[in-house]
Design a protein around this motif. Structure first.
Motif, PDB file in Angstrom:
ATOM      1  N   UNK A  17       0.829  -1.219   0.000  1.00  0.00           N
ATOM      2  CA  UNK A  17       0.000   0.000   0.000  1.00  0.00           C
ATOM      3  C   UNK A  17       0.855   1.256   0.000  1.00  0.00           C
ATOM      4  N   UNK A  18       0.331   2.304  -0.616  1.00  0.00           N
ATOM      5  CA  UNK A  18       0.999   3.603  -0.550  1.00  0.00           C
ATOM      6  C   UNK A  18       2.109   3.784  -1.560  1.00  0.00           C
ATOM      7  N   UNK A  19       2.178   2.894  -2.553  1.00  0.00           N
ATOM      8  CA  UNK A  19       3.207   3.035  -3.592  1.00  0.00           C
ATOM      9  C   UNK A  19       2.642   3.718  -4.837  1.00  0.00           C
ATOM     10  N   UNK A  20       1.354   4.070  -4.793  1.00  0.00           N
ATOM     11  CA  UNK A  20       0.723   4.695  -5.958  1.00  0.00           C
ATOM     12  C   UNK A  20       0.154   3.676  -6.915  1.00  0.00           C
ATOM     13  N   UNK A  21      -0.018   2.447  -6.409  1.00  0.00           N
ATOM     14  CA  UNK A  21      -0.412   1.319  -7.252  1.00  0.00           C
ATOM     15  C   UNK A  21      -1.762   1.525  -7.947  1.00  0.00           C
ATOM     16  N   UNK A 162       1.841   9.418   1.835  1.00  0.00           N
ATOM     17  CA  UNK A 162       0.809   9.353   0.793  1.00  0.00           C
ATOM     18  C   UNK A 162      -0.505   8.828   1.350  1.00  0.00           C
ATOM     19  N   UNK A 163      -0.407   7.775   2.146  1.00  0.00           N
ATOM     20  CA  UNK A 163      -1.618   7.172   2.688  1.00  0.00           C
ATOM     21  C   UNK A 163      -2.330   8.127   3.633  1.00  0.00           C
ATOM     22  N   UNK A 164      -1.567   8.824   4.470  1.00  0.00           N
ATOM     23  CA  UNK A 164      -2.225   9.731   5.414  1.00  0.00           C
ATOM     24  C   UNK A 164      -2.838  10.908   4.669  1.00  0.00           C
ATOM     25  N   UNK A 165      -2.223  11.266   3.524  1.00  0.00           N
ATOM     26  CA  UNK A 165      -2.837  12.284   2.665  1.00  0.00           C
ATOM     27  C   UNK A 165      -4.179  11.806   2.142  1.00  0.00           C
ATOM     28  N   UNK A 176       2.204   4.792   9.228  1.00  0.00           N
ATOM     29  CA  UNK A 176       3.426   4.039   8.906  1.00  0.00           C
ATOM     30  C   UNK A 176       3.437   2.705   9.649  1.00  0.00           C
ATOM     31  N   UNK A 177       3.089   2.745  10.942  1.00  0.00           N
ATOM     32  CA  UNK A 177       3.073   1.516  11.741  1.00  0.00           C
ATOM     33  C   UNK A 177       2.033   0.530  11.211  1.00  0.00           C
ATOM     34  N   UNK A 178       0.860   1.055  10.818  1.00  0.00           N
ATOM     35  CA  UNK A 178      -0.209   0.196  10.285  1.00  0.00           C
ATOM     36  C   UNK A 178       0.219  -0.443   8.964  1.00  0.00           C
ATOM     37  N   UNK A 179       0.909   0.354   8.119  1.00  0.00           N
ATOM     38  CA  UNK A 179       1.382  -0.166   6.830  1.00  0.00           C
ATOM     39  C   UNK A 179       2.395  -1.283   7.037  1.00  0.00           C
ATOM     40  N   UNK A 182       0.723  -4.400   8.220  1.00  0.00           N
ATOM     41  CA  UNK A 182      -0.012  -5.092   7.152  1.00  0.00           C
ATOM     42  C   UNK A 182       0.967  -5.761   6.173  1.00  0.00           C
ATOM     43  N   UNK A 183       2.068  -5.072   5.854  1.00  0.00           N
ATOM     44  CA  UNK A 183       3.087  -5.660   4.972  1.00  0.00           C
ATOM     45  C   UNK A 183       3.595  -6.976   5.552  1.00  0.00           C
ATOM     46  N   UNK A 184       3.874  -6.947   6.862  1.00  0.00           N
ATOM     47  CA  UNK A 184       4.411  -8.131   7.531  1.00  0.00           C
ATOM     48  C   UNK A 184       3.406  -9.268   7.460  1.00  0.00           C
TER      49      UNK A 184
END
Length: 228
Positions: A17-21, A162-165, A176-179, A182-184
């Motif tokens: 998430x948050x890479x602009x996918x 980006x995500x918080x935006x 950041x912590x949530x991302x 989730x990545x993990x």
């Protein structure tokens, strides 16, 4: 090249998430006249259905038992991608924090992945001009024979900003912590983890504008088409 002469091209775009996918995938599909599929929305949709029907999200057996029940229909127009569950438009409800916090647990269940993967493959196979499919395991599991595989990355800081935006000024540190959490979860699950395919082109979006990422991916697709 004339559109009529163009081979259908299947493009897999993976990454956290948050890479602009999503923005990239939609724009690329729109520019090139391809269909578009947000696979994350399908997992959110089945998660929303589980929550709405009172299924215990902490019980993989309970989730597996009903994985085949909801009817999920994805519209693949990049200008207006739609998602319905049992005839109900769920584009709004699937983006709530409640669904977001539970989607990793539901997605980790093998029966859910098998069901959604089958759906994704049939949509890709029926796309006449080709399709851009974005997700986490498209290049590795869902469409391992995709014509082009792209893996988008970015630093956790850039992704959180980006995500918080997108989430209207949510706390960047918490985001950041949530991302990372989730990545993990998504990278360590047994079934179809978030991973970069060996033959994927990695694009680091940390220092790039969205327009630059779109341009980069469009170029990669056009080169792939020309070389067919």
């Amino acid at each position: 090249m004339e559109n009529g002469a163009a081979q259908p091209v299947i493009v897999a775009i993976d990454g956290p998430s948050g890479t602009g996918k999503s923005s990239t995938s939609k724009a690329v599909a729109g520019q090139l006249g391809l269909s578009y599929l947000d696979t994350g929305a399908q997992y959110r949709a089945i998660t929303w259905w589980m929550v709405s029907n009172g299924i215990d999200i902490d019980d993989p057996t309970a989730i597996a038992a009903v994985a085949g029940k909801p009817e999920i229909v994805s519209g693949t127009d990049p200008a207006n991608p739609t998602i319905e569950v049992d005839g109900v438009d769920v584009a709004g409800p699937i983006r709530t924090q409640d669904v977001t916090s539970k989607v990793s647990a539901v997605s980790a269940v093998a029966e859910v992945r098998a069901r959604i993967t089958e759906l994704q493959r049939s949509l890709a196979a029926s796309a006449e001009l080709g399709i851009v499919v974005e997700g986490r395991d498209i290049g590795t599991t869902v469409l391992p024979d995709a014509d082009l595989k792209i893996f988008l990355t970015a630093s956790p800081e850039a992704r959180a900003a980006r995500r918080s935006g997108e989430l209207n000024g949510a706390d960047v540190q918490a985001t950041r912590e949530a991302l990372i959490k989730r990545d993990t979860a998504d990278s360590s699950r047994k079934t179809s983890p978030l991973a970069k395919a060996d033959d994927a082109v990695e694009v680091d979006t940390t220092e790039l504008t969205l327009a630059q990422v779109i341009e980069c991916v469009v170029t990669l697709v056009e080169e792939k088409r020309a070389g067919k």
